[in-house]
Design a protein around this motif. Structure first.
Motif, PDB file in Angstrom:
ATOM      1  N   ASP A  76      14.869  25.492 -24.851  1.00 42.50           N
ATOM      2  CA  ASP A  76      14.047  26.428 -25.814  1.00 42.50           C
ATOM      3  C   ASP A  76      14.722  27.584 -26.230  1.00 42.50           C
ATOM      4  O   ASP A  76      14.451  27.828 -27.492  1.00 42.50           O
ATOM      5  CB  ASP A  76      12.461  26.708 -25.276  1.00 42.50           C
ATOM      6  CG  ASP A  76      11.701  25.447 -24.938  1.00 42.50           C
ATOM      7  OD1 ASP A  76      12.289  24.216 -25.419  1.00 42.50           O
ATOM      8  OD2 ASP A  76      10.608  25.309 -24.209  1.00 42.50           O
ATOM      9  N   LYS A 123      13.702  23.441 -19.214  1.00 41.50           N
ATOM     10  CA  LYS A 123      13.215  23.677 -20.750  1.00 41.50           C
ATOM     11  C   LYS A 123      13.135  25.145 -21.063  1.00 41.50           C
ATOM     12  O   LYS A 123      13.252  25.133 -22.389  1.00 41.50           O
ATOM     13  CB  LYS A 123      11.729  23.099 -20.366  1.00 41.50           C
ATOM     14  CG  LYS A 123      11.530  21.825 -20.285  1.00 41.50           C
ATOM     15  CD  LYS A 123      10.150  21.347 -20.162  1.00 41.50           C
ATOM     16  CE  LYS A 123       9.893  19.728 -20.397  1.00 41.50           C
ATOM     17  NZ  LYS A 123       8.647  19.319 -20.145  1.00 41.50           N
ATOM     18  N   LYS A 124      13.146  26.025 -20.467  1.00 43.05           N
ATOM     19  CA  LYS A 124      13.074  27.467 -20.982  1.00 43.05           C
ATOM     20  C   LYS A 124      14.593  27.621 -21.399  1.00 43.05           C
ATOM     21  O   LYS A 124      14.681  28.457 -22.428  1.00 43.05           O
ATOM     22  CB  LYS A 124      12.630  28.507 -19.960  1.00 43.05           C
ATOM     23  CG  LYS A 124      10.911  28.532 -19.690  1.00 43.05           C
ATOM     24  CD  LYS A 124      10.683  29.742 -18.681  1.00 43.05           C
ATOM     25  CE  LYS A 124       9.469  30.065 -18.518  1.00 43.05           C
ATOM     26  NZ  LYS A 124       8.895  30.983 -17.459  1.00 43.05           N
TER      27      LYS A 124
END
Length: 627
Positions: A230, A226-227
């Motif tokens: 993102d 997810k990082k």
């Protein structure tokens, strides 16, 4: 805490307490927004998010991905004799497989055919990812030289050419034509000008996490993925993970985490998966509170006067759990403690159809596919309504389908062809069944109307026109065959109430069969919304039956599907928010055993694995009737 302590000098404790409460509220709201976004995220995906990895290795390069309307296609290139040849390694190089004849010529052809657009739908775009396998300087120079022949490509807003593999340093992006974009590296920082030349970000998934695509990633792995996503999205760029697992569960998880391009080597599979997302996803907007059973007579060993058999056509455990999820973790049928499995095969097939499926319930005999109320030789068999009539009991049948459909017909008719509507409906005149309610049929001929008149059967054209049932009754209501999402409303519950209010007055007892016909339609059409909404409507009536059983204390309630339809698997969902995402393996019936649920006296007899014919035997036994 030090920061909080420092801040406490600047505002009162009351203000501090209010701020902490506000923080908690914002955190909850953020979590709710994330969950809602997660539910809707699937609906944002289409074949435009599909990336044909190593496309040139497909049996038909370019065209298979193109006709699947993929949004991204990848080609690896080697510079050979001044031309860009397409291959995975140097061993596979061939002069007849160039970037031009496999890709550029075909792209050019389609742009001209579609009057300036790569796809007939002008909104659809295509990314061509070119992986440079050798020295990028000479290869890019050759590419730029080649592309001069294709101004319809380089000047087309619907085509994005992205360079990956060997590529220049960010400072050198400006030295190449503006129609060339470059694959970004999430570890690097780009100036605004450099970032404008980044087409997307690609990252090696196996280099980031050890997740193999099965199950869900560990929390720390999810956090890493997810990082990365993102970080790409913060720079307003799409992201792709190469080396990613390539099968449905992996695709679901990657979509769930917001990955923009889904890599695949299995074009037909991902195409089908992406195209069916709208039908495979459903979020409930109208949950209901289930009935709370008393369990006072549940499982007791005593004879019953009444049996209510509820049949959700084409339904087994996956369908129930989809509805359970959509109703935020509650379902009347799951409040029944006695559960079992019914084997569904017919006498001549491993996979049954509805005709022998419910003939087994009605008669205790396995018969052939398409046979209604007859044995494998075509001989008429006694059905529950006729058998219990000898004991002074009455029966009622309800269906949200054609009144001559296989399931209701199995309880009153005798035919070796389930599609023979007119002779099937004619049999109702001679049946001992008191009430038959359902949808329109081609079998309502003038001859049959005369037969019903002679048999003193009252015929009604809609449910609302039936004030009170006095005699044998046939209701053929067009509303019955409407889907719940098309305005059927509370028709099934109203039909149940009307029938029950009459049958319960018979002191000797009754039998009632209620079929949810269109749950089966949801399986055949692979439509999660239809399946779930029809099953929730049905389950509401299950709750009404359980409530009557508690009040009456002499009623056995049984819920069993005649077979499973669709080969449904559940890939994701939220019990908290009431959404479910699944996948169907077929548009027809399967051999999966049907789930059985029972409530009331003798309910414990319906546990374990047994033949579908045992439903009949167990019903008669509950009545205390010897076969």
């Amino acid at each position: 805490m030090q920061k909080d302590a420092y801040m406490s000098f600047h505002f009162t404790y009351k203000q501090y307490n209010m701020r902490m409460k506000l923080s908690k509220i914002l955190a909850v709201l953020a979590l709710a927004v994330f969950s809602e976004n997660q539910a809707q995220n699937y609906l944002n995906y289409s074949v435009g998010n599909a990336h044909s990895h190593n496309d040139y290795m497909q049996e038909v390069p370019f065209w298979e991905a193109y006709y699947a309307q993929f949004g991204s296609i990848e080609a690896d290139v080697f510079l050979v004799k001044g031309k860009l040849w397409v291959a995975h390694t140097e061993k596979e190089l061939s002069a007849d497989r160039t970037l031009e004849n496999l890709y550029l010529d075909n792209i050019s052809k389609q742009i001209k055919l579609n009057k300036g657009h790569i796809y007939a739908d002008a909104h659809k775009k295509l990314q061509l990812l070119i992986d440079i396998k050798q020295d990028y300087k000479t290869s890019l120079n050759a590419l730029v030289s080649t592309l001069k022949k294709y101004p319809e490509i380089t000047g087309n807003a619907g085509i994005k050419i992205v360079i990956t593999g060997g590529r220049p340093q960010p400072n050198d992006f400006k030295n190449y034509p503006n129609y060339l974009y470059f694959d970004g590296d999430l570890e690097k920082n780009y100036t605004p000008d450099q970032l404008s030349r980044i087409g997307m970000f690609s990252t090696d998934l196996p280099g980031l996490v050890k997740w193999n695509g099965k199950g869900i990633p560990r929390d720390e792995e999810t956090d890493k993925i997810k990082k990365a996503v993102d970080k790409a999205h913060a720079q307003q760029k799409p992201v792709r993970f190469y080396g990613a697992p390539d099968f449905p569960n992996a695709w679901v998880n990657l979509m769930d985490m917001g990955v923009d391009y889904i890599n695949t080597d299995h074009i037909p599979d991902l195409k089908k998966f992406m195209n069916t997302i709208p039908r495979n996803f459903y979020k409930n907007t109208k949950e209901y509170a289930t009935y709370t059973p008393t369990y006072k007579t549940d499982g007791t060993a005593k004879k019953v006067k009444n049996v209510i058999l509820l049949i959700p056509d084409g339904t087994s455990l996956p369908q129930y759990y989809a509805a359970f999820t959509a109703n935020k973790g509650t379902l009347n049928v799951f409040n029944m403690k006695s559960t079992g499995l019914s084997k569904t095969n017919s006498s001549n097939a491993y996979i049954t159809d509805s005709a022998p499926g419910s003939t087994a319930f009605a008669t205790g005999v396995k018969t052939k596919n398409t046979f209604v109320g007859v044995d494998a030789m075509g001989k008429a068999i006694a059905q529950i309504p006729d058998i219990i009539a000898e004991k002074g009991m009455v029966s009622g049948l309800i269906s949200t389908g054609d009144v001559t459909d296989a399931t209701p017909a199995d309880f009153y008719a005798h035919s070796d062809n389930r599609n023979s509507s007119e002779p099937i409906l004619k049999d109702f005149a001679a049946s001992k069944t008191k009430i038959l309610i359902g949808g329109p049929t081609a079998g309502l001929s003038q001859e049959n109307l005369q037969k019903f008149k002679e048999a003193k059967v009252e015929v009604f054209n809609d449910l609302k026109s039936v004030g009170k049932i006095n005699n044998r009754t046939l209701v053929i209501d067009p509303l019955a065959s409407q889907r719940i999402t098309n305005g059927r409303g509370n028709w099934l519950a109203d039909a149940f109430d009307l029938t029950l209010n009459d049958l319960k007055n018979n002191k000797k007892g009754f039998f009632m069969m209620i079929e949810a016909s269109q749950t089966d339609g949801g399986g055949h059409s692979n439509n999660m919304e239809q399946l779930v909404t029809e099953l929730l409507d049905f389950d509401y009536v299950v709750g009404k039956a359980m409530k009557f059983a508690d009040e009456n204390k002499e009623t056995l309630v049984i819920v069993v599907g005649d077979h499973e339809t669709g080969g449904l698997t559940l890939l994701d969902g939220s019990l908290k928010d009431g959404w479910v995402f699944g996948n169907f393996s077929t548009n027809d019936h399967t051999s999966i055993p049907s789930s059985v649920f029972a409530y009331g006296p003798n309910s414990k007899e319906f546990t374990g694995l047994f033949e579908n014919t045992e439903i009949f035997n167990k019903i008669l036994s509950a009545y205390g009737i010897q076969k």
